[in-house]
Write a protein that holds these residues in place. Structure first.
Motif, short mmCIF file in Angstrom:
data_model
loop_
_atom_site.label_atom_id
_atom_site.label_comp_id
_atom_site.label_asym_id
_atom_site.label_seq_id
_atom_site.Cartn_x
_atom_site.Cartn_y
_atom_site.Cartn_z
N PHE A 191 0.83 -1.20 0.00
CA PHE A 191 0.00 0.00 0.00
C PHE A 191 0.87 1.25 0.00
CE2 PHE A 191 -3.50 -2.74 0.72
CZ PHE A 191 -4.66 -2.02 0.54
N LYS A 192 1.93 1.24 0.82
CA LYS A 192 2.85 2.39 0.87
C LYS A 192 3.55 2.57 -0.47
CE LYS A 192 2.79 3.76 5.28
NZ LYS A 192 2.54 5.16 5.70
N GLY A 193 4.06 1.47 -1.02
CA GLY A 193 4.78 1.53 -2.29
C GLY A 193 3.91 2.00 -3.43
N LEU A 194 2.69 1.47 -3.49
CA LEU A 194 1.77 1.87 -4.56
C LEU A 194 1.32 3.32 -4.39
CD1 LEU A 194 -0.33 -1.38 -4.89
CD2 LEU A 194 1.17 -0.41 -6.63
N GLY A 195 1.21 3.76 -3.13
CA GLY A 195 0.87 5.15 -2.88
C GLY A 195 1.92 6.09 -3.46
N VAL A 196 3.19 5.73 -3.28
CA VAL A 196 4.29 6.53 -3.84
C VAL A 196 4.29 6.45 -5.36
CG1 VAL A 196 6.82 6.75 -3.98
CG2 VAL A 196 5.72 6.29 -1.77
N LEU A 197 4.10 5.23 -5.89
CA LEU A 197 4.09 5.03 -7.34
C LEU A 197 2.99 5.85 -8.01
CD1 LEU A 197 5.21 3.44 -9.82
CD2 LEU A 197 3.47 1.69 -9.31
N PHE A 198 1.79 5.79 -7.44
CA PHE A 198 0.68 6.53 -8.04
C PHE A 198 0.80 8.04 -7.82
CE2 PHE A 198 -1.97 2.44 -7.60
CZ PHE A 198 -1.75 2.10 -8.93
N TRP A 199 1.55 8.43 -6.79
CA TRP A 199 1.78 9.86 -6.58
C TRP A 199 2.72 10.41 -7.67
CZ3 TRP A 199 5.96 13.09 -5.31
CH2 TRP A 199 5.61 14.37 -4.88
N TRP A 200 3.74 9.61 -8.00
CA TRP A 200 4.69 10.02 -9.04
C TRP A 200 4.09 9.88 -10.44
CZ3 TRP A 200 8.93 12.80 -8.69
CH2 TRP A 200 9.62 12.85 -7.48
N TYR A 201 3.28 8.84 -10.62
CA TYR A 201 2.71 8.58 -11.94
C TYR A 201 1.17 8.47 -11.82
CZ TYR A 201 7.56 7.34 -12.89
OH TYR A 201 8.94 7.35 -13.00
N PRO A 202 0.49 9.57 -11.60
CA PRO A 202 -0.97 9.53 -11.40
C PRO A 202 -1.74 9.01 -12.61
CG PRO A 202 -0.20 11.79 -11.66
CD PRO A 202 1.03 10.94 -11.53
N ASN A 203 -1.17 9.18 -13.79
CA ASN A 203 -1.86 8.71 -15.00
C ASN A 203 -1.91 7.19 -15.09
OD1 ASN A 203 -2.46 11.27 -15.93
ND2 ASN A 203 -0.52 11.47 -17.04
N LEU A 204 -1.07 6.52 -14.28
CA LEU A 204 -1.06 5.06 -14.30
C LEU A 204 -2.41 4.50 -13.83
CD1 LEU A 204 0.57 2.48 -14.77
CD2 LEU A 204 1.43 2.67 -12.42
N LYS A 205 -3.01 5.18 -12.86
CA LYS A 205 -4.34 4.76 -12.40
C LYS A 205 -5.38 4.89 -13.51
CE LYS A 205 -4.58 7.34 -8.62
NZ LYS A 205 -5.12 7.83 -7.31
N ILE A 206 -5.27 5.98 -14.25
CA ILE A 206 -6.21 6.21 -15.35
C ILE A 206 -6.00 5.18 -16.45
CG2 ILE A 206 -7.14 7.94 -16.93
CD1 ILE A 206 -7.30 8.68 -13.96
#
Length: 390
Positions: A191-206
């Protein structure tokens, strides 16, 4: 395959089709939530011999149960959850409940069962109240916050109990508890790692879940995660319901931009898979044993203890919610239908409780929902009248 088995399977499918279709109409007429109606239909058709137990029916019910836990996790967005102002009071409330449960456990033969049962919470039925009372009632939002935290603890305790049932007080138990703790630690890191990943690359969620997508990538990702979790939990030997619950939390926390995801997955679950589980639960009860004096006595004691303790413990919210608000809060958390049934199912499968106690658990879950729903309507009416008078 013998023709009798095929005929039984076809009969089960026809009865399930009828129950799934008709239960919302009975719910509307009786003003009782759909889940208890489905259990009652299961009891009735099971008593009449139309729902015979077989592996096909059992497997469908298991998938429905795991999906129900998955949907329960979808109610919990950890980021929003940790920002709520009433979190401190919610923790105090839960500490009181578990303290009472530990005290009570010294007076019964199954102490672990008491520690799990008394503080048991589930947000499945609770979430339906938002449709009737809206999203702006403080007592309801406080109940959802506390219920979410309580459900996490309840499912964790349920996972521990499940391992204890499988292995007893042996080395295997402690190995599996350590494995469960490692799994939780891995989830926290993920959860922590994915939080950082999605913070840096928000378009990945989209990219994973587009806002508009004709191929339903959001549903495909969700179902892939659900089945992958079931496979992983089976491989590790950890309680599958716990893994399904965590998978639901993952989706709610990281894909909050998909406002319709909960509705999509919920429509499929509550319209198809989950009713199968509830009808199955009802079919496992013998109507004659349910109406026996011993079962009714057990159910009444459980109902009284679980409801009274939760309502009395809600006094910690009086300053924030007022007297009627805290009463509504306590009643909201007195409907642990899904998890009470889960505890009953695991305990019965492990043969640590007799049939009459299993029947009492199911009966208690029905009593609690019906009683709490009626009381919430009455108390809310007086609360509204009092507010308008002031």
């Amino acid at each position: 395959m013998p023709s009798s088995v095929i005929n039984d399977g076809l009969l089960i499918l026809l009865v399930l089709a009828f129950c799934i279709f008709i239960s919302p109409y009975f719910s509307k007429i009786t003003k009782i939530p759909t889940a208890p109606i489905e259990i009652m239909l299961g009891i009735g058709f099971g008593f009449l011999g139309f729902l015979k137990q077989n592996s096909f029916f059992h497997l469908m019910a298991q998938v429905g149960f795991f999906y129900l836990m998955f949907l329960a996790g979808l109610q919990i967005d950890l980021k929003r959850f940790l920002r709520m102002t009433l979190l401190k009071l919610a923790i105090i409330y839960l500490v009181i409940l578990y303290f009472i449960a530990i005290l009570f456990s010294y007076f019964i033969d199954q102490p672990l069962l008491a520690i799990i049962l008394i503080p048991l919470m589930s947000v499945g039925i609770l979430s339906t109240l938002f449709k009737e009372y809206g999203n702006n009632e403080i007592w309801l939002n406080a109940a959802m916050l506390t219920g979410s935290l309580g459900e996490i603890l309840s499912i964790f305790m349920l996972a521990i109990a499940s391992e204890y049932v499988k292995f007893g007080n042996s080395l295997g138990l402690y190995l599996h508890i350590n494995l469960l703790i490692l799994f939780i630690a891995f989830c926290i890191l993920a959860f922590k790692g994915l939080g950082v990943l999605f913070w840096w690359y928000p378009n990945l969620k989209i990219l994973l879940m587009p806002y508009f997508d004709k191929d339903e990538k959001d549903v495909r990702l969700s179902m892939s995660l659900f089945f992958a979790t079931i496979a992983s939990m089976s491989l590790l030997g950890i309680e599958i319901a716990f893994g399904a619950f965590v998978a639901g939390i993952f989706l709610a926390t990281f894909f909050e931009h998909k406002q319709d995801l909960n509705s999509k997955l919920g429509s499929f679950g509550f319209g198809f898979l989950v009713p199968i589980f509830f009808v199955y639960v009802g079919s496992t009860l013998d109507l004659r044993s349910v109406l026996s004096e011993k079962v009714l006595e057990y159910a009444a004691l459980l109902f009284f203890a679980m409801t009274l303790i939760k309502v009395l413990s809600s006094i910690v919210f009086i300053k924030s919610l007022g007297y009627l608000g805290s009463l509504l809060f306590g009643l909201c958390l007195s409907m642990p239908l899904t998890l009470l049934i889960a505890v009953a199912t695991i305990a019965k499968n492990a043969q640590i409780i007799p049939q009459n106690l299993y029947s009492a658990f199911i009966l208690t879950s029905l009593f609690e929902v019906i009683f709490s729903m009626i009381c919430i309507k009455i108390v809310f009416y007086f609360k509204t009248k009092l507010k308008s008078a002031i």
